[in-house]
Design an enzyme around this catalytic site. Structure first.
Site, PDB file in Angstrom:
ATOM      1  N   LEU A  14      -7.065  -1.661  -1.449  1.00  0.00           N
ATOM      2  CA  LEU A  14      -5.916  -2.156  -2.190  1.00  0.00           C
ATOM      3  C   LEU A  14      -5.254  -3.208  -1.306  1.00  0.00           C
ATOM      4  O   LEU A  14      -4.642  -2.878  -0.295  1.00  0.00           O
ATOM      5  CB  LEU A  14      -4.921  -1.029  -2.489  1.00  0.00           C
ATOM      6  CG  LEU A  14      -5.180  -0.142  -3.701  1.00  0.00           C
ATOM      7  CD1 LEU A  14      -6.486   0.633  -3.542  1.00  0.00           C
ATOM      8  CD2 LEU A  14      -4.022   0.822  -3.907  1.00  0.00           C
ATOM      9  N   HIS A  15      -5.406  -4.461  -1.676  1.00  0.00           N
ATOM     10  CA  HIS A  15      -4.886  -5.558  -0.849  1.00  0.00           C
ATOM     11  C   HIS A  15      -3.749  -6.239  -1.587  1.00  0.00           C
ATOM     12  O   HIS A  15      -3.940  -6.752  -2.697  1.00  0.00           O
ATOM     13  CB  HIS A  15      -5.998  -6.557  -0.543  1.00  0.00           C
ATOM     14  CG  HIS A  15      -5.596  -7.614   0.453  1.00  0.00           C
ATOM     15  ND1 HIS A  15      -5.758  -7.446   1.817  1.00  0.00           N
ATOM     16  CD2 HIS A  15      -5.021  -8.824   0.287  1.00  0.00           C
ATOM     17  CE1 HIS A  15      -5.312  -8.523   2.444  1.00  0.00           C
ATOM     18  NE2 HIS A  15      -4.859  -9.378   1.533  1.00  0.00           N
ATOM     19  N   ALA A  74      -1.210  -9.224  -2.267  1.00  0.00           N
ATOM     20  CA  ALA A  74      -1.250 -10.675  -2.097  1.00  0.00           C
ATOM     21  C   ALA A  74      -0.381 -11.114  -0.921  1.00  0.00           C
ATOM     22  O   ALA A  74       0.737 -10.626  -0.754  1.00  0.00           O
ATOM     23  CB  ALA A  74      -0.790 -11.364  -3.374  1.00  0.00           C
ATOM     24  N   CYS A  75      -0.897 -12.014  -0.130  1.00  0.00           N
ATOM     25  CA  CYS A  75      -0.150 -12.562   1.005  1.00  0.00           C
ATOM     26  C   CYS A  75      -0.487 -14.040   1.103  1.00  0.00           C
ATOM     27  O   CYS A  75      -1.491 -14.417   1.727  1.00  0.00           O
ATOM     28  CB  CYS A  75      -0.504 -11.827   2.298  1.00  0.00           C
ATOM     29  SG  CYS A  75       0.356 -12.474   3.757  1.00  0.00           S
ATOM     30  N   GLY A 130       4.814  -9.772  -0.117  1.00  0.00           N
ATOM     31  CA  GLY A 130       5.939  -9.370   0.730  1.00  0.00           C
ATOM     32  C   GLY A 130       6.352  -7.930   0.538  1.00  0.00           C
ATOM     33  O   GLY A 130       7.545  -7.630   0.484  1.00  0.00           O
ATOM     34  N   THR A 147      10.581  -6.072  10.924  1.00  0.00           N
ATOM     35  CA  THR A 147      10.252  -6.245   9.509  1.00  0.00           C
ATOM     36  C   THR A 147      11.005  -5.259   8.607  1.00  0.00           C
ATOM     37  O   THR A 147      11.439  -5.621   7.507  1.00  0.00           O
ATOM     38  CB  THR A 147       8.727  -6.124   9.292  1.00  0.00           C
ATOM     39  OG1 THR A 147       8.429  -6.311   7.917  1.00  0.00           O
ATOM     40  CG2 THR A 147       8.200  -4.754   9.747  1.00  0.00           C
ATOM     41  N   ASP A 169       9.435  -0.669   1.665  1.00  0.00           N
ATOM     42  CA  ASP A 169       8.263  -1.098   0.915  1.00  0.00           C
ATOM     43  C   ASP A 169       8.543  -0.918  -0.572  1.00  0.00           C
ATOM     44  O   ASP A 169       8.816   0.198  -1.019  1.00  0.00           O
ATOM     45  CB  ASP A 169       7.040  -0.268   1.335  1.00  0.00           C
ATOM     46  CG  ASP A 169       5.717  -0.862   0.883  1.00  0.00           C
ATOM     47  OD1 ASP A 169       5.705  -1.596  -0.120  1.00  0.00           O
ATOM     48  OD2 ASP A 169       4.694  -0.593   1.531  1.00  0.00           O
ATOM     49  N   ARG A 220       6.414  -1.891  -3.036  1.00  0.00           N
ATOM     50  CA  ARG A 220       5.185  -2.009  -3.813  1.00  0.00           C
ATOM     51  C   ARG A 220       4.938  -0.768  -4.675  1.00  0.00           C
ATOM     52  O   ARG A 220       5.442   0.312  -4.383  1.00  0.00           O
ATOM     53  CB  ARG A 220       3.988  -2.230  -2.879  1.00  0.00           C
ATOM     54  CG  ARG A 220       3.980  -3.591  -2.220  1.00  0.00           C
ATOM     55  CD  ARG A 220       2.854  -3.720  -1.221  1.00  0.00           C
ATOM     56  NE  ARG A 220       3.062  -2.870  -0.047  1.00  0.00           N
ATOM     57  CZ  ARG A 220       2.237  -2.818   0.983  1.00  0.00           C
ATOM     58  NH1 ARG A 220       1.137  -3.571   0.992  1.00  0.00           N
ATOM     59  NH2 ARG A 220       2.494  -2.024   2.013  1.00  0.00           N
ATOM     60  N   THR A 225      -8.159   1.262   4.727  1.00  0.00           N
ATOM     61  CA  THR A 225      -6.707   1.163   4.874  1.00  0.00           C
ATOM     62  C   THR A 225      -6.250   1.765   6.185  1.00  0.00           C
ATOM     63  O   THR A 225      -6.922   2.622   6.766  1.00  0.00           O
ATOM     64  CB  THR A 225      -5.990   1.874   3.706  1.00  0.00           C
ATOM     65  OG1 THR A 225      -4.582   1.607   3.782  1.00  0.00           O
ATOM     66  CG2 THR A 225      -6.200   3.381   3.764  1.00  0.00           C
ATOM     67  N   LYS A 250      -0.843   4.606   0.804  1.00  0.00           N
ATOM     68  CA  LYS A 250      -1.854   4.290  -0.201  1.00  0.00           C
ATOM     69  C   LYS A 250      -2.730   5.512  -0.490  1.00  0.00           C
ATOM     70  O   LYS A 250      -3.067   5.791  -1.644  1.00  0.00           O
ATOM     71  CB  LYS A 250      -2.726   3.130   0.274  1.00  0.00           C
ATOM     72  CG  LYS A 250      -2.012   1.791   0.352  1.00  0.00           C
ATOM     73  CD  LYS A 250      -2.956   0.692   0.814  1.00  0.00           C
ATOM     74  CE  LYS A 250      -2.242  -0.641   0.923  1.00  0.00           C
ATOM     75  NZ  LYS A 250      -3.131  -1.723   1.401  1.00  0.00           N
TER      76      LYS A 250
END
Length: 369
Positions: free
Chosen positions: A225-226, A228-229, A268, A289, A301, A303, A324, A329
């Site tokens: 599971l990537h 977007a960056c 992000g 961060t 986070d 997401r 991972t 995740k």
């Protein structure tokens, strides 16, 4: 459309309303939220213009609603826990209000208070307002004003009306995903690759599945599971390890002849590219961060990994060998019914520029390096 007491096509109708509301907020146009707790005129602090702001202030009392995270930075009491309703003085100008919402100048101009916040009353619509601006990828800060004739104002000014009691549970749901199309796309890692496009029914951002080979649906598939960056995947940024992880995962799948990489548009950590750049600017001031996200008003986070589980299941996979370092995740896959037969470490891309970033992910987010 109504028939008797039944609402026909409620979910598509709510999708339409929420999509319009997000677009309006991004353009600086107010929206109206209604519910059992009353009604609110809502405008995103980030995109508010001088004329609309002055009109809002001239109508009566206005509050600035912030998340509990942002309120903590500003030393404002968040009586409602996750949100704080800051009472704006009549003399408050838009620049001052936007400085409360945006932490860019917190270090240069640290004294913005003392700030008075409201307590008591129903704040469910205030929470919905924050959720809406977050989903619009804006700073989580909204200007709100109580309304006594919400439909009259909405009709007079052609504003979108969001029925809060119906929308609140719906906006937190994960939108159903449609598999729009798939086609062969040979890539460096593997020529026998297909790209699948998944589109949420609520009009949100599309997500992609890169399928290498013809993975056996009855065996655990090598998967990643990537998120977007743009900075890491496209520009080759050294501030994160995303680009190297993307390439290493695809290479591993190519070597094994099969695998699925899910490319989820959650830039992000789910706050969007603009807010990610705001976080980077805060990191340049010395914050890590996680601290940067909190100062902006976000959680560590934001997401939603349920999206990944849903895509895997739609493609016929029930278990994975997950590439991972993130235990979150793994936990979400298991909760959503996708078994994790094995965690495959993905330790690549360490640079002098991201050494602290990786250390913070390990210490504060439990990443396994």
């Amino acid at each position: 459309m109504l028939q008797g007491n039944k609402v026909l096509g409620l979910k598509p109708l709510l999708n339409d309303i929420l999509a319009r509301a997000r677009a309006d907020l991004r353009m600086g146009v107010p929206v109206v939220l209604t519910g059992r707790g009353g009604a609110l005129l809502v405008m995103a602090a980030e995109t508010a213009g001088e004329l609309r702001y002055d009109t809002l202030m001239a109508r009566g009392e206005v509050d600035l609603v912030l998340t509990g995270r942002r309120a903590e930075t500003l030393k404002a009491r968040a009586y409602d826990g996750d949100v704080a309703r800051v009472m704006l003085p009549e003399s408050a100008g838009l620049a001052w209000v936007q400085a409360l919402a945006d932490p860019a100048d917190d270090m240069r101009v640290p004294m913005k208070g003392p700030l008075q916040t409201r307590r008591g009353g129903n704040c469910e619509l205030h929470r919905l307002a924050i959720t809406l601006v977050k989903s619009a990828r804006l700073l989580p800060a909204v200007l709100v004003q109580d309304l006594h004739d919400p439909l009259g104002l909405a009709n007079d000014e052609n504003l979108t009306v969001v029925p809060g009691d119906l929308a609140s549970p719906h906006v937190m749901e994960m939108a159903a995903l449609d598999n729009v199309v798939a086609a062969r796309v040979p890539i460096r890692a593997a020529r026998n690759t297909r790209l699948h496009i998944f589109r949420p029914e609520d009009g949100g951002e599309e997500h992609y599945a890169v399928e290498i080979g013809r993975p056996d649906r009855d065996a655990p598939v090598l998967a990643r599971l990537h998120s977007a960056c743009f900075t890491g995947d496209v520009l080759g940024s050294l501030k994160c390890d995303c680009g190297p992880q993307l390439n290493a995962a695809l290479a591993a799948m190519g070597d094994q002849g099969a695998g699925v990489l899910l490319y989820l548009n959650q830039e992000g950590r789910g706050i969007g590219l603009a807010n990610k750049m705001r976080a980077y600017a805060l990191q340049d001031q010395g914050f890590d961060t996680v601290e940067a996200n909190h100062r902006l008003g976000f959680e560590d986070d934001e997401r939603d990994f349920r999206i990944g589980a849903s895509i895997l299941q739609k493609m016929g996979f029930s278990s994975v060998r997950l590439l991972t370092n993130n235990p979150g995740k793994i936990a979400m896959m298991e909760r959503c019914g996708v078994g994790v037969a094995e965690r495959v470490p993905l330790q690549v891309g360490k640079t002098p520029e991201n050494e602290r970033y990786l250390a913070v992910k390990a210490a504060k987010s439990g990443h396994m390096f």
